[in-house]
Scaffold this motif. Structure first.
Motif, short mmCIF file in Angstrom:
data_model
loop_
_atom_site.label_atom_id
_atom_site.label_comp_id
_atom_site.label_asym_id
_atom_site.label_seq_id
_atom_site.Cartn_x
_atom_site.Cartn_y
_atom_site.Cartn_z
N LEU A 165 -22.25 -42.45 0.93
CA LEU A 165 -23.35 -42.49 1.90
C LEU A 165 -23.08 -41.44 2.97
N GLY A 166 -24.09 -40.69 3.31
CA GLY A 166 -23.95 -39.69 4.38
C GLY A 166 -24.02 -40.40 5.72
N LEU A 167 -22.88 -40.52 6.36
CA LEU A 167 -22.83 -41.35 7.57
C LEU A 167 -23.61 -40.72 8.73
N ASP A 168 -23.46 -39.42 8.92
CA ASP A 168 -24.14 -38.76 10.04
C ASP A 168 -25.66 -38.96 9.93
N ARG A 169 -26.18 -38.71 8.75
CA ARG A 169 -27.63 -38.85 8.52
C ARG A 169 -28.07 -40.31 8.70
N LEU A 170 -27.30 -41.23 8.15
CA LEU A 170 -27.66 -42.65 8.27
C LEU A 170 -27.73 -43.07 9.73
N ILE A 171 -26.69 -42.73 10.51
CA ILE A 171 -26.67 -43.14 11.92
C ILE A 171 -27.81 -42.45 12.68
N CYS A 172 -28.08 -41.23 12.31
CA CYS A 172 -29.18 -40.49 12.92
C CYS A 172 -30.49 -41.23 12.72
N LEU A 173 -30.73 -41.71 11.51
CA LEU A 173 -31.98 -42.43 11.24
C LEU A 173 -31.99 -43.78 11.95
N VAL A 174 -30.85 -44.46 11.96
CA VAL A 174 -30.80 -45.79 12.58
C VAL A 174 -31.03 -45.69 14.09
N THR A 175 -30.45 -44.69 14.73
CA THR A 175 -30.61 -44.55 16.18
C THR A 175 -31.91 -43.83 16.54
N GLY A 176 -32.58 -43.28 15.56
CA GLY A 176 -33.79 -42.50 15.85
C GLY A 176 -33.48 -41.20 16.57
N ALA A 177 -32.28 -40.69 16.41
CA ALA A 177 -31.91 -39.44 17.07
C ALA A 177 -32.64 -38.27 16.42
N PRO A 178 -33.00 -37.26 17.22
CA PRO A 178 -33.74 -36.13 16.65
C PRO A 178 -32.90 -35.26 15.73
N SER A 179 -31.57 -35.31 15.83
CA SER A 179 -30.73 -34.44 15.02
C SER A 179 -29.39 -35.12 14.77
N ILE A 180 -28.73 -34.77 13.67
CA ILE A 180 -27.40 -35.34 13.44
C ILE A 180 -26.43 -34.91 14.53
N ARG A 181 -26.74 -33.82 15.22
CA ARG A 181 -25.85 -33.41 16.32
C ARG A 181 -25.81 -34.46 17.44
N ASP A 182 -26.80 -35.34 17.46
CA ASP A 182 -26.82 -36.37 18.49
C ASP A 182 -26.03 -37.62 18.13
N VAL A 183 -25.45 -37.64 16.93
CA VAL A 183 -24.62 -38.79 16.57
C VAL A 183 -23.20 -38.35 16.25
N ILE A 184 -22.86 -37.11 16.62
CA ILE A 184 -21.53 -36.54 16.42
C ILE A 184 -21.00 -36.16 17.80
#
Lengths: 640, 640
Positions: free
Chosen positions: B582-601
């Motif tokens: 599972l792509g963790l960055d992408r998953l967390i990005c979708l769960v948090t509704g962040a505009p970019s994976i850079r916002d969950v790293i």
């Protein structure tokens, strides 16, 4: 070594010591149960089997089960012993004509083939129970069988008692991993780390944050691997630790950070090091040394394996100065005594020349250790080799003295010492019959260092002769504190370098010395030592930008441009903070009693940094280097 | 975007929507509580504070507390709002003469300085409570204060409503991390991963095993970073995934593996990709597709944040063929309809030339999507831009048709289609008043692809016009299965390449086709799609050495020497196995509704792969490359 021996007994069934094996295997199961807190993990969810081989007991009698496992061995085409990670179980091969196809599969599959069998759990006939086997009361009467995959001729047998070279084990690591010991080590590691995470995240509100491994060179980071990027001449580096990131996280208000962090250090071929290794990396804001130490004591206590004696906290602590004086090292093995004693005062008026000489010099001292029962266990040649070791490695004279021993081989010098100081020595060092004293004289640090080494050498010798000095069940933790902040540079003793790293905060009492006698400043660094190995270290960090700049630029003469982002960050309301990193590979190695950290890593590199299984690192054709704008500079001699 | 807006409200206190902010903030606390299972983590253990700023409530009235935090703002030198990760609290600055030094500290420290204050929790005077603030019923009457670190002038304010460019945020990432949104994202990430670990380790007996990141090139691994070693011409590579290692662990009998694995992919500057990323990497023995899917459904359900609606399992599934036909993509966004409909049959006897043309070719078809209320919400220029998009990017004609709309802008061709097929279209596509149909014709796959793209474009347009098509609270998971095993090579369509990777097992029903029509073989690969993004993928692997060799050598024409260790391992009793990542960055990005994976790293790289904070990658002097036997090949133009 102990556990190797145990597992050898267990898998081989070759001796009647199965009870111990049973205990060990039992304790693995117990650990598995307890780590999940009151609930055994479901090892057979989502898969084809109904049960693991190792879990079947009398309580399963009559159950229809499906097992998947490897054929451990076969007896007379009647029994098959099937293995999975959980253990072994005996399978009865059906002999009826109607089950001919099942019999054929189970009798023809080579050892280490994978099969799936279904059948009924039955009691073993009376008298055929095997008390050495956890599943020894039952067997499985097979109805159907399927060969899942056949096994070719193996390069070595999957039995722990079959000796293999480490190179062979690493080449066929996937086979080596089937051994009980490797399964135990890797599973214990996973469980300990999981409990550490529970402690940090769930109990104490730490946040698990991943930091980058593609970073830039740190000042003095000569041991960092470089990674060419697609921009000509620009390189990333693999960091030796997340040090800068964890401090920046504190500035960012993530005030309790941890990470099980992959770190990289390119040290060429140093024994028992790996180019990539793992640390439990922790940082906290608003904390002092006491706070970090309590945290770590709680962490280790919480995650300590259930098959070991519980840890007693707090751990003792010792200053660096004291550690050096009593053990000759900053990582004392406190499982046994034989401490270094300063006996200088006894020799103030000595006429023995080399003692006079030593005492007349600055920092000169006479030091000794007492080897209990040394006269009984050590041979003359042992003592000679010890003296030779001291002479060869430290250029230091060591005198054996036998203050009370009936037989002794005192040298003339030792004799004359004895006569003068016998009673003093006996009193001060609590000498018993048969004890040997090793005495040396010289500069304090050097004298301590040599006796520290000899102390360990003697312990090895005494244990080789059958004396147990270091209980293998004993885990002796120790904090070492009050390290010096700086050390004179080896290549240029007029200049200073950081004893640990340049972000370490000075001891508050020594702050003023920074501007007058910086070499005397103690740091707020602390090391955690286990059984004589350093397993962790950390410090309270500098959070004041000006102090950090003074230390970097003025004292260490580093180029502060490389760290401008960190200096700037400290100026924007950085909280006071500190942290620690535990070396996970080393810790697990000590906990499992493994002979090398390579035994607690699934796919380690060899001494020379090679992956013997896949043969990394390997040659790449020039066109694959082209996108990275690099080419190989072949050394002159290899061109020939 | 939604949560950004919320947090802006919260931190700024600028509007009366604090109730929602309160709910969100409340749900963060709730998550923190629940993740530790009935026990709130002790956020203030081991440190100088007694409480966090954000936790104080009326239940703390009268308590003496010590807080550490950042000065959020000051009001008339009477109140100070102090912030830590947990929230904000109002502090009353003492005005008495005797407390002049405390007042001085608190009034003079710049905003974002760090202070430690001790005092008593008191009620706010009646009428001065702030219902928008979780701590709004109380304040802290300060007795002592200490300035822990002062803050220099900031490059931007730490308030979510202050807009900053992403470059500025990345340059001062440690300041950006203080924002509510970044704190929320990173803490949520940590909690979700922790719960995944609990599920895998504690509930299902998985073993967390670290695999090396210094490895060798994989066949076709053109996107792997290379790392020079100290041996001339020998390189490690940073792997794109632990694929080989996890399969080898299965061969090694570690039959339930997982790892939160760092992976590396050198793709230059692709938007929303990072050169290093993290995946939840899983592999199991004796498992089939159903097993892996159930495991993952359970995993996501267990780790799903408590502030979201619980997940319903099992997730729906769809074949690759079906996904392409209905959504024009292998990662359908199933949060809304507008499916692609095949309307070829309606046009078998058409006299419209371009439809005749399309239908006369192999795989030719007429396809359409229906945009509900399109005539109401879309403007003529929207439709024109959609048609232009299809023409520019797909060289494909798209006709807008308004079967029922009162006002329409049908082209002459569309008019003639309409007259013939109006009633059929209305029936088949369930056309309502104001709906627009987009119609295209051509080769099946191409026609579907273009309509799949237009479907998403139209959804964006409709939402920009105020229609809510995709509920932000909806998480629509979907399994996509039965992918083709091979695809024709782009550069040479006569040859085959793996659709995913060469270790994917063929679909058992298609096994014989491997030797006759391999291009028709379906694979046992599965993808997990969330809201139109691929968040995971995996497969049942090949465990038969001969089959693996046939596919690698004969069908893919790969050099099997590079994989000889894996082929050999499969021959030594490899169990059947499969897994997923599972792509963790992408998953967390979708769960948090962040505009970019850079916002969950915590510390992401920029688009171009740069660390804007430390300016990695950077130039290294030639002498630092020397130990690695490499030199830079400067491109000709940069030498000029």
């Amino acid at each position: 070594m102990f556990s190797c021996w145990i597992s050898r007994q267990y898998w081989g069934f070759s001796t009647p010591t199965g009870r111990i094996a049973h205990l060990i295997r039992g304790s693995l199961s117990r650990t598995l149960v307890l780590s999940s807190q009151r609930r055994t993990p479901e090892f057979s969810s989502f898969v084809a089997r109904t049960n693991t081989c190792g879990e079947l007991r009398s309580s399963h009698l009559g159950q229809e089960v499906t097992l998947c496992g490897w054929i451990q061995y076969r007896r007379q085409n009647i029994f098959l012993v099937l293995r999975d990670f959980h253990g072994l179980v005996q399978v009865v091969i059906p002999q009826e004509e109607s089950a001919a196809s099942v019999k054929k599969i189970l009798c023809e599959a080579p050892v280490e083939s994978v099969v799936q069998v279904s059948g009924t759990v039955i009691s073993r006939p009376p008298g055929q129970e095997n008390p050495k086997m956890p599943t020894g009361e039952i067997e499985v009467k097979v109805k159907t069988a399927e060969l899942l995959n056949s096994c070719k001729k193996l390069p070595f047998e999957i039995k722990d008692f079959v000796k293999k070279t480490e190179a062979l084990r690493l080449q066929y690591r996937y086979l080596d991993l089937r051994s009980f010991q490797m399964q135990y080590n890797l599973r214990l590691r996973s469980q300990m780390v999981m409990k550490m995470r529970e402690y940090l995240c769930n109990l104490h509100g730490f946040v698990d944050i991943e930091t980058p491994t593609l970073f830039k060179r740190t000042p003095g980071g000569a041991k960092e691997f470089v990674i060419p990027s697609r921009e000509p001449g620009k390189f990333y580096c693999l960091p030796q630790s997340p040090q800068q990131f964890k401090q920046l996280l504190m500035v960012g208000g993530l005030d309790r950070y941890f990470q099980v962090a992959r770190c990289y250090r390119d040290e060429g071929s140093r024994p028992d090091r790996q180019p990539e290794f793992t640390q439990i990396d922790i940082e906290m804001s608003f904390v002092d040394q006491t706070g970090i130490r309590s945290l770590i004591e709680g962490l280790l206590q919480y995650s300590w394996p259930n098959d070991k004696d519980p840890l007693v906290v707090p751990f003792p602590s010792m200053t660096f100065v004291e550690a050096l004086a009593s053990y000759g090292t900053d990582k004392p093995d406190t499982r046994f005594g034989m401490k270094i004693i300063d006996i200088s005062d006894m020799f103030r008026n000595t006429e023995v020349e080399f003692l006079q000489d030593a005492l007349s010099k600055p920092q000169g001292a006479v030091k000794a250790i007492c080897i209990s029962e040394g006269a009984k266990y050590l041979k003359r040649k042992d003592i000679e080799s010890i003296r030779k070791f001291a002479a060869d490695h430290f250029n230091q004279e060591v005198l054996p003295v036998f203050p009370k021993a009936s037989r002794n081989w005192n040298t003339p010098v030792a004799q004359s010492i004895l006569e003068e100081q016998r009673s003093g020595l006996i009193r001060l060092m609590e000498i018993q019959e048969d004890d040997v004293v090793l005495l040396t004289a010289g500069e304090h640090k050097k004298a301590c260092s040599v006796l520290g080494k000899l102390r360990l050498e003697c312990a090895d010798l005494l244990e080789a002769r059958g004396l147990v000095l270091r209980d293998p069940a004993l885990f002796s933790f120790l904090w070492v504190v009050d390290f010096p902040l700086f050390l004179p540079k080896e290549e240029n003793p007029g200049e200073l370098e950081s004893a640990h790293h340049p972000f370490t905060a000075p001891h508050p009492s020594d702050l003023q010395l920074l501007y007058t006698e910086p070499e005397k400043v103690r740091s707020q660094h602390y090391d955690l030592v286990l059984n004589g190995s350093e397993i962790g270290g950390g410090s309270i960090r500098i959070h004041d930008a000006e102090l950090q700049r003074y230390i970097l630029a003025t004292l260490l003469k580093e180029d502060v441009k490389l760290l401008s982002h960190l200096l700037q960050a400290l100026g924007f309301g950085a909280p006071p903070h500190g942290g620690i990193a535990l070396g996970l590979d080393r810790l697990i190695c000590l906990v499992t009693g493994a002979p090398s950290i390579r035994d607690v890593i699934a796919f380690p590199k060899s001494f020379r940094g090679h992956d013997l299984m896949s043969s990394a690192p390997e040659s790449l054709p020039p066109e694959e280097l082209k996108p990275y704008h690099i080419q190989v500079s072949w050394p002159a001699d290899s061109e020939a």
